[in-house]
Design a protein around this motif. Sequence first.
Motif, PDB file in Angstrom:
ATOM      1  N   UNK A  87      -9.811   5.521   3.465  1.00  0.00           N
ATOM      2  CA  UNK A  87     -10.860   5.606   4.740  1.00  0.00           C
ATOM      3  C   UNK A  87     -11.258   6.008   5.329  1.00  0.00           C
ATOM      4  N   UNK A  88     -12.336   6.920   4.842  1.00  0.00           N
ATOM      5  CA  UNK A  88     -12.757   8.424   5.531  1.00  0.00           C
ATOM      6  C   UNK A  88     -11.401   9.475   4.606  1.00  0.00           C
ATOM      7  N   UNK A  89     -12.275   9.432   3.251  1.00  0.00           N
ATOM      8  CA  UNK A  89     -11.411  10.325   2.243  1.00  0.00           C
ATOM      9  C   UNK A  89     -11.777  11.664   2.656  1.00  0.00           C
ATOM     10  N   UNK A  90     -12.690  12.129   3.585  1.00  0.00           N
ATOM     11  CA  UNK A  90     -12.674  13.591   3.538  1.00  0.00           C
ATOM     12  C   UNK A  90     -12.819  14.116   2.018  1.00  0.00           C
ATOM     13  N   UNK A  91     -12.432  15.598   2.233  1.00  0.00           N
ATOM     14  CA  UNK A  91     -12.526  15.983   0.414  1.00  0.00           C
ATOM     15  C   UNK A  91     -12.210  15.777  -0.344  1.00  0.00           C
ATOM     16  N   UNK A  92     -10.647  14.500  -0.704  1.00  0.00           N
ATOM     17  CA  UNK A  92      -9.941  13.606  -1.249  1.00  0.00           C
ATOM     18  C   UNK A  92      -8.311  14.661  -1.253  1.00  0.00           C
ATOM     19  N   UNK A  93      -7.538  15.222  -0.165  1.00  0.00           N
ATOM     20  CA  UNK A  93      -6.521  15.759  -0.233  1.00  0.00           C
ATOM     21  C   UNK A  93      -5.991  14.021  -0.551  1.00  0.00           C
ATOM     22  N   UNK A  94      -5.472  13.581   0.363  1.00  0.00           N
ATOM     23  CA  UNK A  94      -4.872  12.435   0.874  1.00  0.00           C
ATOM     24  C   UNK A  94      -4.927  11.473  -0.278  1.00  0.00           C
ATOM     25  N   UNK A  95      -6.219  11.346  -1.409  1.00  0.00           N
ATOM     26  CA  UNK A  95      -6.559  10.610  -2.088  1.00  0.00           C
ATOM     27  C   UNK A  95      -6.106  10.951  -3.549  1.00  0.00           C
ATOM     28  N   UNK A  96      -5.450  12.350  -3.728  1.00  0.00           N
ATOM     29  CA  UNK A  96      -4.982  13.493  -5.095  1.00  0.00           C
ATOM     30  C   UNK A  96      -3.266  13.397  -4.447  1.00  0.00           C
ATOM     31  N   UNK A  97      -2.921  13.598  -2.911  1.00  0.00           N
ATOM     32  CA  UNK A  97      -1.815  13.295  -2.380  1.00  0.00           C
ATOM     33  C   UNK A  97      -1.125  12.023  -3.114  1.00  0.00           C
ATOM     34  N   UNK A  98      -1.618  10.902  -2.778  1.00  0.00           N
ATOM     35  CA  UNK A  98      -1.241   9.717  -2.818  1.00  0.00           C
ATOM     36  C   UNK A  98      -0.876   9.299  -4.578  1.00  0.00           C
ATOM     37  N   UNK A  99      -1.455   9.799  -5.449  1.00  0.00           N
ATOM     38  CA  UNK A  99      -1.312   9.663  -6.257  1.00  0.00           C
ATOM     39  C   UNK A  99       0.039  10.350  -7.285  1.00  0.00           C
ATOM     40  N   UNK A 138      -4.235   1.962  -8.618  1.00  0.00           N
ATOM     41  CA  UNK A 138      -5.738   2.536  -8.714  1.00  0.00           C
ATOM     42  C   UNK A 138      -5.873   2.223  -7.078  1.00  0.00           C
ATOM     43  N   UNK A 139      -5.794   4.071  -7.116  1.00  0.00           N
ATOM     44  CA  UNK A 139      -6.487   4.493  -5.697  1.00  0.00           C
ATOM     45  C   UNK A 139      -8.123   4.940  -5.684  1.00  0.00           C
ATOM     46  N   UNK A 140      -8.638   4.039  -4.636  1.00  0.00           N
ATOM     47  CA  UNK A 140     -10.510   4.504  -3.724  1.00  0.00           C
ATOM     48  C   UNK A 140     -10.211   5.290  -2.661  1.00  0.00           C
ATOM     49  N   UNK A 141     -11.326   5.865  -2.891  1.00  0.00           N
ATOM     50  CA  UNK A 141     -11.522   6.933  -1.541  1.00  0.00           C
ATOM     51  C   UNK A 141     -13.120   6.536  -1.625  1.00  0.00           C
ATOM     52  N   UNK A 142     -13.326   6.065   0.031  1.00  0.00           N
ATOM     53  CA  UNK A 142     -14.685   6.355   0.433  1.00  0.00           C
ATOM     54  C   UNK A 142     -14.737   6.874   1.708  1.00  0.00           C
ATOM     55  N   UNK A 153     -18.997  14.869   1.515  1.00  0.00           N
ATOM     56  CA  UNK A 153     -17.573  14.664   0.901  1.00  0.00           C
ATOM     57  C   UNK A 153     -17.620  14.149  -0.585  1.00  0.00           C
ATOM     58  N   UNK A 154     -17.555  12.810  -0.371  1.00  0.00           N
ATOM     59  CA  UNK A 154     -17.908  12.359  -1.635  1.00  0.00           C
ATOM     60  C   UNK A 154     -18.157  13.713  -3.207  1.00  0.00           C
ATOM     61  N   UNK A 155     -19.468  14.169  -2.981  1.00  0.00           N
ATOM     62  CA  UNK A 155     -19.337  15.093  -3.991  1.00  0.00           C
ATOM     63  C   UNK A 155     -18.281  15.737  -4.045  1.00  0.00           C
ATOM     64  N   UNK A 156     -17.631  16.661  -3.041  1.00  0.00           N
ATOM     65  CA  UNK A 156     -16.335  17.075  -4.084  1.00  0.00           C
ATOM     66  C   UNK A 156     -15.236  16.986  -4.070  1.00  0.00           C
ATOM     67  N   UNK A 157     -15.088  15.530  -3.762  1.00  0.00           N
ATOM     68  CA  UNK A 157     -13.846  14.697  -4.792  1.00  0.00           C
ATOM     69  C   UNK A 157     -14.501  14.428  -5.514  1.00  0.00           C
ATOM     70  N   UNK A 209      -8.781   6.624 -11.061  1.00  0.00           N
ATOM     71  CA  UNK A 209      -8.882   7.532  -8.348  1.00  0.00           C
ATOM     72  C   UNK A 209     -10.799   7.391  -9.163  1.00  0.00           C
ATOM     73  N   UNK A 210     -11.324   6.878  -8.027  1.00  0.00           N
ATOM     74  CA  UNK A 210     -12.699   6.612  -8.154  1.00  0.00           C
ATOM     75  C   UNK A 210     -13.227   7.014  -6.762  1.00  0.00           C
ATOM     76  N   UNK A 211     -14.755   7.116  -6.087  1.00  0.00           N
ATOM     77  CA  UNK A 211     -14.689   7.546  -4.900  1.00  0.00           C
ATOM     78  C   UNK A 211     -15.959   7.215  -4.742  1.00  0.00           C
ATOM     79  N   UNK A 212     -16.247   7.141  -4.049  1.00  0.00           N
ATOM     80  CA  UNK A 212     -17.717   6.492  -3.169  1.00  0.00           C
ATOM     81  C   UNK A 212     -18.679   6.748  -1.767  1.00  0.00           C
ATOM     82  N   UNK A 213     -19.606   6.254  -1.690  1.00  0.00           N
ATOM     83  CA  UNK A 213     -20.213   7.184  -0.424  1.00  0.00           C
ATOM     84  C   UNK A 213     -19.859   6.200   0.222  1.00  0.00           C
TER      85      UNK A 213
END
Length: 223
Positions: free
Chosen positions: A58-70, A77-81, A87-91, A103-107
Amino acid sequence: MWRLAADRVYRNVMWLYVVRPKGTFQPFNDTLADRYPRIFDFVQTELGAASKIKILSYGCSTGDEVFLLRQYFPGARIKGIDINPANIAVCRRRLKKLSDTNISFTTANGTGAETSGDYDAIFCMAVLRHGSLGLPGVTRCDHLIRFEDFARAVADFERCLKPGALLVIRHSNFRLCDAAVGQAFETILQLQHDSKTPLFGPDNRLLPEQPYPDTVFRKKLNV
């Protein structure tokens, strides 16, 4: 002015800072690749590295947390919002290089669109706060963020989590124990509170300095 014109991510940060649309807490998107190794290690031990779980950042910014969680949860299954569409475009650009379909990302400005009881863990790191509240002389927070919005956000986290699932809240300006939904959780990891993140109560007033180490919570099975 040049950054506003040329840097989309910076422009969106400034928009969040000035306009503060509904759902905004921390407008700034500062992030690092591995800020919380002790927390990630603990959650990995609790849930199992190979588990086929579902995680929300939650509040994944530019995705560093999500890719580390992987790296910690290769089968999850990991979702970043994030509320910031830049930020989501960068992710999503980063994700294209990996071709990871789990892995998925949503605004989004909250978890309202998420399915009830769907997640095994929600990470909310340095999101339920505002960086300017750490400035000298600040005694109230409601000119920037409000406790009632925090309480609403964490109540919906509880709705999204399975019984026995984990909620991780770090660097928050509010305490989970002060929200009504706090009774639905038990604390399972405590870490030293960050002195740069002052705490405010349900009345939006600065609390006296006191330790609040609660960091990782488990949703009670009988909720």
